[in-house]
Enzyme design. Structure first.
Site, mmCIF file in Angstrom:
data_model
loop_
_atom_site.group_PDB
_atom_site.id
_atom_site.type_symbol
_atom_site.label_atom_id
_atom_site.label_comp_id
_atom_site.label_asym_id
_atom_site.label_seq_id
_atom_site.Cartn_x
_atom_site.Cartn_y
_atom_site.Cartn_z
ATOM 1 N N GLU A 55 0.823 -1.209 0.000
ATOM 2 C CA GLU A 55 0.000 0.000 0.000
ATOM 3 C C GLU A 55 0.860 1.264 0.000
ATOM 4 O O GLU A 55 1.963 1.276 0.544
ATOM 5 C CB GLU A 55 -0.904 0.011 1.239
ATOM 6 C CG GLU A 55 -1.865 -1.159 1.294
ATOM 7 C CD GLU A 55 -2.679 -1.207 2.567
ATOM 8 O OE1 GLU A 55 -3.795 -1.750 2.522
ATOM 9 O OE2 GLU A 55 -2.191 -0.726 3.607
ATOM 10 N N ASP A 227 -7.819 -3.958 8.190
ATOM 11 C CA ASP A 227 -7.257 -2.788 7.526
ATOM 12 C C ASP A 227 -7.016 -3.012 6.039
ATOM 13 O O ASP A 227 -6.218 -2.314 5.423
ATOM 14 C CB ASP A 227 -5.941 -2.376 8.201
ATOM 15 C CG ASP A 227 -4.918 -3.509 8.222
ATOM 16 O OD1 ASP A 227 -5.222 -4.592 7.682
ATOM 17 O OD2 ASP A 227 -3.830 -3.311 8.771
#
Length: 339
Positions: A55, A227
């Site tokens: 990410e 998450d």
């Protein structure tokens, strides 16, 4: 350009004090969530790869700084002796685009996650909360306890992890802290009687780590482990009973506990974004019997806060290495002259 290695960060924390750092970080988070509308934000782009996710988390404050963090999550890494999550980050000026600092962010991520959960807990949990249930005793668990102790009088930590060695590690690290530690056989035992429940597991799936029937009136939940897409920790029916607060709705809808809901339903069920509690426009708790949920996925604003604070402290204490990550040349058009 300032370079903050793990060694440099350790010196900064030693000089400033870990508790002082966490307190200052909570203040930095309050400052930055209080400036919410000044930030240019976006849900983080992610690439799902075999074994995990990669990410990038960028944000810009429209006044002074731009930051980004690169971070991964590979739950099977400990099997080969590597960490589940590692990260690096950068702080840059927006007026010139020049980078000011490149930093380690594995430790900083643990610190900002702890400070952010403590901030939300302070705004949402009952003032008399004393018993913490901690589900997941991996790399971030000790940081969570240290953060929560700064906002509530935590006297007992009831903890569980599916890995006994992780519990051994947690117990060893927390033995001298002066809190009653209760090692539990399962998550249900840990949750029983708790005032605050924090889940911070690494399992990359929709898992009911916490069952609805275990959650009593008045409890506050910090759901921190969910998450990424397809990764949740709470039985879905719990959400119907909670006052839900998220950090950034557009990102939480993709990655948080609310990802299992349709957008319109999620909009109705989410009570507030965290900045609304920070600026006082909404309250975190209505009464002592209400169940509150901080559905946290971690957002780039939190990384901005921790990078900015670390840069300021590095400057104050004259710590961190200096290096040229951009060419130093007298004629800005003569790039080849740098060679």
């Amino acid at each position: 350009m300032k370079i903050i290695t793990v060694e440099s960060l350790t010196k900064i924390l030693d000089k400033h004090g870990l508790d002082n750092y966490l307190v200052d970080l909570m203040q930095a988070l309050k400052r930055d969530f209080g400036r919410w509308e000044l930030f240019t934000k976006m849900p983080r782009p992610s690439m799902h790869v075999p074994g995990g996710v990669l990410e990038l988390m960028p944000i810009c404050d429209n006044e002074t700084y731009y930051t980004f963090k690169y971070v991964n999550c590979h739950p099977k890494n400990p099997l080969i002796g590597q960490q589940t999550v590692v990260a690096t980050g950068q702080l840059s000026r927006i007026d010139t685009g020049y980078p000011l600092m490149f930093s380690e962010m594995t430790i900083l991520t643990a610190l900002r996650t702890a400070a952010n959960a403590a901030l939300a807990t302070d705004l949402m949990s009952r003032q008399d909360s004393q018993i913490l249930a901690l589900i997941g005793t991996g790399a971030q668990s000790e940081f969570q306890v240290k953060g929560l102790r700064l906002v509530r009088d935590i006297k007992e930590v009831r903890y569980f992890d599916i890995d006994p060695k992780a519990m051994d590690k947690f117990e060893k690290n927390m033995r001298e802290v002066g809190i009653k530690l209760v090692r539990c056989r399962d998550a249900e035992e840990a949750v029983k009687g708790a005032d605050i429940i924090t889940t911070i597991t690494a399992c990359k799936a929709n898992v009911d780590v916490i069952k609805n029937k275990w959650v009593k009136a008045g409890v506050h939940l910090n759901a921190l482990g969910g998450d990424t897409v397809g990764k949740t920790e709470l039985e879905l029916s719990i959400l119907n009973r909670c006052r839900i607060v998220v950090e950034y709705f557009d990102q939480s809808l993709i990655e948080g506990e609310i990802q299992r809901l349709k957008r319109n339903k999620a909009k109705k069920m989410v009570y507030a974004e965290l900045y609304e509690l920070v600026n006082g426009s909404k309250t975190g708790r209505k009464n002592e019997q209400e169940i509150t949920l901080f559905d946290s996925v971690g957002i780039a604003l939190e990384d901005y806060s921790v990078l900015r604070l670390t840069y300021e402290l590095a400057q104050k204490y004259k710590l961190g290495e200096e290096g040229n990550f951009t060419p130093v040349i007298s004629d800005p058009k003569n790039l080849i002259g740098a060679l």
